[in-house]
Design an enzyme around this catalytic site. Sequence first.
Site, PDB file in Angstrom:
ATOM      1  N   PHE A   1      24.794  24.231   2.010  1.00 25.44           N
ATOM      2  CA  PHE A   1      23.558  23.949   2.081  1.00 25.44           C
ATOM      3  C   PHE A   1      24.112  23.557   3.632  1.00 25.44           C
ATOM      4  O   PHE A   1      24.069  22.931   4.011  1.00 25.44           O
ATOM      5  CB  PHE A   1      22.965  22.770   1.843  1.00 25.44           C
ATOM      6  CG  PHE A   1      21.561  22.648   1.780  1.00 25.44           C
ATOM      7  CD1 PHE A   1      20.522  22.668   1.329  1.00 25.44           C
ATOM      8  CD2 PHE A   1      21.137  21.130   2.912  1.00 25.44           C
ATOM      9  CE1 PHE A   1      19.123  22.664   2.743  1.00 25.44           C
ATOM     10  CE2 PHE A   1      19.834  21.495   3.481  1.00 25.44           C
ATOM     11  CZ  PHE A   1      18.637  21.441   3.563  1.00 25.44           C
TER      12      PHE A   1
ATOM     13  N   LYS B   1      22.472  14.475  11.821  1.00 20.43           N
ATOM     14  CA  LYS B   1      21.913  13.173  11.473  1.00 20.43           C
ATOM     15  C   LYS B   1      22.409  11.416  11.460  1.00 20.43           C
ATOM     16  O   LYS B   1      21.927  10.683  12.638  1.00 20.43           O
ATOM     17  CB  LYS B   1      22.321  13.223   9.770  1.00 20.43           C
ATOM     18  CG  LYS B   1      21.650  14.277   9.343  1.00 20.43           C
ATOM     19  CD  LYS B   1      22.525  13.955   7.539  1.00 20.43           C
ATOM     20  CE  LYS B   1      21.342  15.389   6.927  1.00 20.43           C
ATOM     21  NZ  LYS B   1      20.303  15.359   6.649  1.00 20.43           N
TER      22      LYS B   1
ATOM     23  N   ASP C   1      30.127  22.873   8.925  1.00 18.07           N
ATOM     24  CA  ASP C   1      29.239  21.971   9.557  1.00 18.07           C
ATOM     25  C   ASP C   1      29.484  20.067   9.237  1.00 18.07           C
ATOM     26  O   ASP C   1      29.681  19.924   7.876  1.00 18.07           O
ATOM     27  CB  ASP C   1      27.833  22.565   8.621  1.00 18.07           C
ATOM     28  CG  ASP C   1      26.606  21.955   8.165  1.00 18.07           C
ATOM     29  OD1 ASP C   1      26.706  20.635   8.592  1.00 18.07           O
ATOM     30  OD2 ASP C   1      25.724  22.844   7.326  1.00 18.07           O
TER      31      ASP C   1
END
Length: 493
Positions: free
Chosen positions: A189, A306, A277
């Site tokens: 994802f 984030k 990632d």
Amino acid sequence: MASRVRLMQTVARRSLAKRLKGQAPLVIQSHAHSTSSQAAVSQQSSQLPPSTEDLIGMEHKFSAHNYHPVPVVFAKAKGVEVWDPEGRKYLDFLSAYSAVNQGHGNQKIVDALMEQAQRLTLSSRAFHNDKFPILAKMLTTMFGYEMMLPMNTGAEGVETALKLARKWGYEKKGIAKDEAVIISCCGCFHGRTMAAISMSCDNEATRGFGPSLPGQLKVDFGDVNALAKLLEENGDKVAAFLFEPIQGEAGVVLPPDGYLKKVRELCTKHNVLMIADEIQTGIARTGRLLACDWEDVRPDVVILGKALGAGVLPVSAVLADSDIMLCIRPGEHGSTFGGNPLASAVGIAALEVVVEEDLCKRAEEMGAELREQLQAVQKSHPKLIKEVRGRGLLNAVVLHQKGLGNATAYDVCIGLKDRGILAKPTHGNIIRLSPPLTIKSEQIAQATKAFRDVLESDLPDLKLHAEDRIPPKTPDACDRCGRHKYVMPETDL
């Protein structure tokens, strides 16, 4: 003219009132009639604020239905605790998908936001500002890279890394024009952009959005033999291997020990960029600054997001050394808000809090405590809990669907919500548990007790309410590979 303006204002107020009938009262101010405005304010102050039910209904009516949230409304938060409009208190065990590692409303970060907001919020990269260079130096020093490129969201960070990899592939590796290939992992994802979903194995994310971006190859996460074979066959065209050190959305899937080291060796051998990632796993979430640090592996490119904005602002960055980063030149990539002084001030404070509060150590210790307690619940309920897994404070409980009957992991999360714990399922039967890194031992104990109580006391009622529901179906076979579910294969390291 004045009478015409008043007439238009009256019509607008009546029209808006009609559209919002049954919703929370709205104050419509009129400069022409200050008396009317004061009356409207007075009327609003006499009304109760909108309830949880009102707000959820309003969102359902006026917002796109692209999420299926747990039915709770955040009205206030501090640390690990969240309150709804009625004053009910909860413990946040999702942390906005690990964006709130430093805890809700961390005072140092909020102070940095407020101070900077009063000085300067945006310059654009058309000019310099006095905060971004400090963030750039801090990030590169802290994570050990020569340069960084600022963006806003994690998805933008992924897009940046992909563009950078292709540019490097053409300029430095000598890949023929328009033939660059990116390898990614099944179950990955990387966001919701077209490039990201072109790599996805999630039918819900991909169907109806084609055609996919070309230049993509897939390999099973954790399978170094398959990656080696793919690189042998296509290595001359492969610009990069993009991966998550731990697959978060796939259900907190950990690779076999030694996998990251072997990936590093293969990428070096075939002159391929190793792109990590770390948007969800980075900045102390797993008990290290980066999840790759668990194997002492240094990727060529790292994507952060984030927690870099600490849940206050969206902040993301791509890290790389200059021989890679300088492949992108002025005018070839950018963002109006990327590196803005407000976000930079927040990012600086967010990183300082991670260091000053030793959040890596806290994540490692509290995560071990959480897993130990959840494994005790698993031991008591082996027919309901298949597995407890994770690293640091990124963890998951995998449930046996057969033991749940027609109930689902979402139903279990509703039970947890009713007992004051907020979590969300992923991939059907998996519940991800990732609280702020500031969590305390007594709060972990409270959460694991609630989990046990839901399974022992609430599950019969949850099953009863689900009896008339259509049983959860097996997900459709992946449109890309034809398999019915993601399974990590055995591999020799």
